[in-house]
Design an enzyme around this catalytic site. Structure first.
Site: not given
Ligand code: NAD
Length: 496
Positions: A150, A174, A177, A227, A282, A381
């Site tokens: 995301f 993909k 969402e 992740s 990240c 994280e």
């Protein structure tokens, strides 16, 4: 009624009825702004089939034609970059200047892919043996899957899609969402640029869609970013199904500040790299390792800068930090702040009760000092605006701390001592290193990737390694028979 976001398959919006949908929020208000269709096995197959149908024509499309489409896409993307930045802000929440930065970095990758004719040149060895030539050809893989997170809804898809199609592959993307609109916008621009139907398909959804792509026999490779637990799962499942997989995972990035560093510069860097995009990067800095005796002074400088940071709706140009992406993520980040307090870290700035008008997913910038490696705020994280300071006694102690971490995505050192910096770049076990640069994201003509739990597989993303990942090499060894041995003589001189 809210808007509907649907798949993009074979050059058009999917018109079917989804069995499942997900909510897409405006993180600054907390309102549901759209519903996104979730793919089931049927739509996965539809998208993969469209990509497979487009593959033979696309792989035979000339390099010049592929490159021209990418140039046209680059022009469209540049012309409409502000619109894309607004789409990102509306669903992700990051401030528009940050979203614009994301789009700029995405365009770099498109520009790199425009050089496909140069990148796809093979090698040629004349007379490897007498009369024998050997050469290599880089060929596309076929249908490839791209699964993105995301936090960079435009940039991460564009780390992969331009290079994949430049190499002659067709793609099923993909996206996350949580903020799916940027991908559909990108697919529309590529179609406008002349990309044939089916070369890029966008499939929305969750684990069902991902699992469908991982198991689909026609999909040859997967590029994943997300992740670490999911990256590991995708790598293991994809490779078990015989696919080529690169899976980039999470991070816990350290910024080491040596005592000789310019502390104002280091404090600016800690705040921008720690709280930019609300820490949802990240390559965000989540740990500052202050080498004594400067920790106290550095913490004071960071605290002072944090007090000036304006948190607000990303659409307001004066905002410097937006909300978190969802209420669930906000709750998770807050639970780490609570844990840090109970584990004994010193809470210097508490962002939990920040007051921002509206019902968004707000959490203010938070600073912990005297954090130790056993604490969950240090180990895990968090992916939010929570910065931890660890005090180290020496350069060696700082290096040991960084190298003991499970992740190895990015790191930075701030110092004016070239020898120390050079030692650090040599000794640190991290894939991307900044010397007085807090977020060392490689430019588009290098490749992006961490070490250890930040990357599964052996190819980094984009740049030269991207082209390598999206092609397989064929080596041809050729000899053309001498007519003196029975062939037809076309009048060429005979081999001596
Ligand atoms: P995520 O792992 O939750 O989701 C990533 C993708 O995997 C999404 O498309 C999602 O739909 C899918 N997914 C989620 N759960 C799944 C499951 N159980 N099975 C199969 N697929 C699943 O990550 P996120 O929250 O969207 O993104 C943030 C994470 O991504 C952070 O950990 C961040 O460090 C990481 N990230 C890494 C890089 C990098 O280059 N290393 C870059 C950006 C983000």
């Amino acid at each position: 009624m809210t808007a509907r976001i649907s798949h993009w398959i074979d050059g058009k919006h999917w018109a079917g009825v989804a069995e499942r949908t997900g909510e897409v929020f405006d993180p600054a208000t907390g309102e549901v702004r759209a519903h996104v269709d979730f793919a089931g096995a049927g739509q996965v197959d539809e998208a993969v089939t469209a990509a497979a149908r487009a593959f033979p024509g696309w792989r035979d499309t000339s390099l010049a034609a592929r490159s021209r489409i990418l140039f046209a896409f680059r022009e469209l993307l540049t012309a409409r970059k502000d619109e894309l930045a607004k789409i990102i802000t509306a669903e992700h929440g990051k401030v528009e200047s940050d979203a614009a930065g994301e789009v700029a970095r995405a365009i770099e990758n498109v520009e790199y892919a425009c050089g496909a004719p140069q990148m796809l040149k093979g090698g040629f060895s004349e007379n490897a043996s007498r009369g024998v030539d050997v050469y290599s050809i880089a060929q596309p893989l076929g249908v490839v899957g791209v699964i993105s997170p995301f936090n960079f809804p435009a940039m991460v898809p564009l780390w992969f899609v331009p290079n994949a199609i430049a190499c002659g592959n067709t793609v099923v993307l993909k996206p996350s969402e949580k903020d799916p609109s940027a991908s559909v916008f990108i697919a529309g621009l590529l179609a406008e640029a002349g990309l044939p139907d089916g070369v890029l398909n966008v499939l929305h959804g969750d684990k069902v869609a991902v699992d469908g792509l991982l198991a689909h026999p026609v999909v040859k490779a997967i590029s994943f970013v997300g992740s670490t637990p999911i990256a590991r799962y995708v790598y293991e499942t994809g490779t078990n199904h015989g696919k080529r997989v690169q899976a980039l995972g999470g991070a816990k990035n350290h910024l080491v500040v040596l005592p000789d560093a310019d502390l104002d510069l280091a404090a600016d860097a800690a705040v921008s790299a720690g709280f930019g995009s609300a820490g949802e990067r990240c390559m965000a800095v989540s740990v500052v390792v202050a080498v004594e005796p400067v920790a106290g002074e550095l913490v004071a400088k960071v605290t002072e800068r944090m007090s000036r940071l304006k948190v607000g709706d990303g659409r307001d140009p004066s905002s410097e930090m937006g909300p978190l992406v969802t209420a669930a993520h906000r709750a998770k980040v807050q639970s780490y702040v609570d844990a840090g307090i109970s584990e004994g870290a010193e809470l210097v700035v508490d962002g939990r009760d920040i007051a921002v008008p509206g019902g968004g997913f707000w959490l203010g910038p938070t600073l912990f000092d005297r954090v130790t490696p056993e604490m969950s705020v240090y180990r895990d994280e968090i992916f939010g605006p929570v910065l931890s300071v660890v005090r180290a006694e020496s350069y060696d102690a700082a290096l040991e701390l960084v190298n003991a971490g499970a992740y190895g995505n990015g790191t930075a050192i701030f110092t004016n001592d070239g020898r120390a910096a050079r030692r650090f770049q040599n000794e640190v076990e991290v894939g991307m290193v900044g010397l007085n640069v807090p977020i060392p994201v490689p430019v588009g003509y290098y490749s992006f990737g961490g070490w250890k739990d930040s990357l599964f597989g052996d190819s980094h993303a984009y740049g030269p390694e991207g082209f390598h990942f999206f092609t397989r090499t064929k080596v041809v060894t050729s000899r053309w028979p001498d007519p003196s041995h029975g062939g037809v003589n076309l009048g060429f001189p005979r081999n001596s």
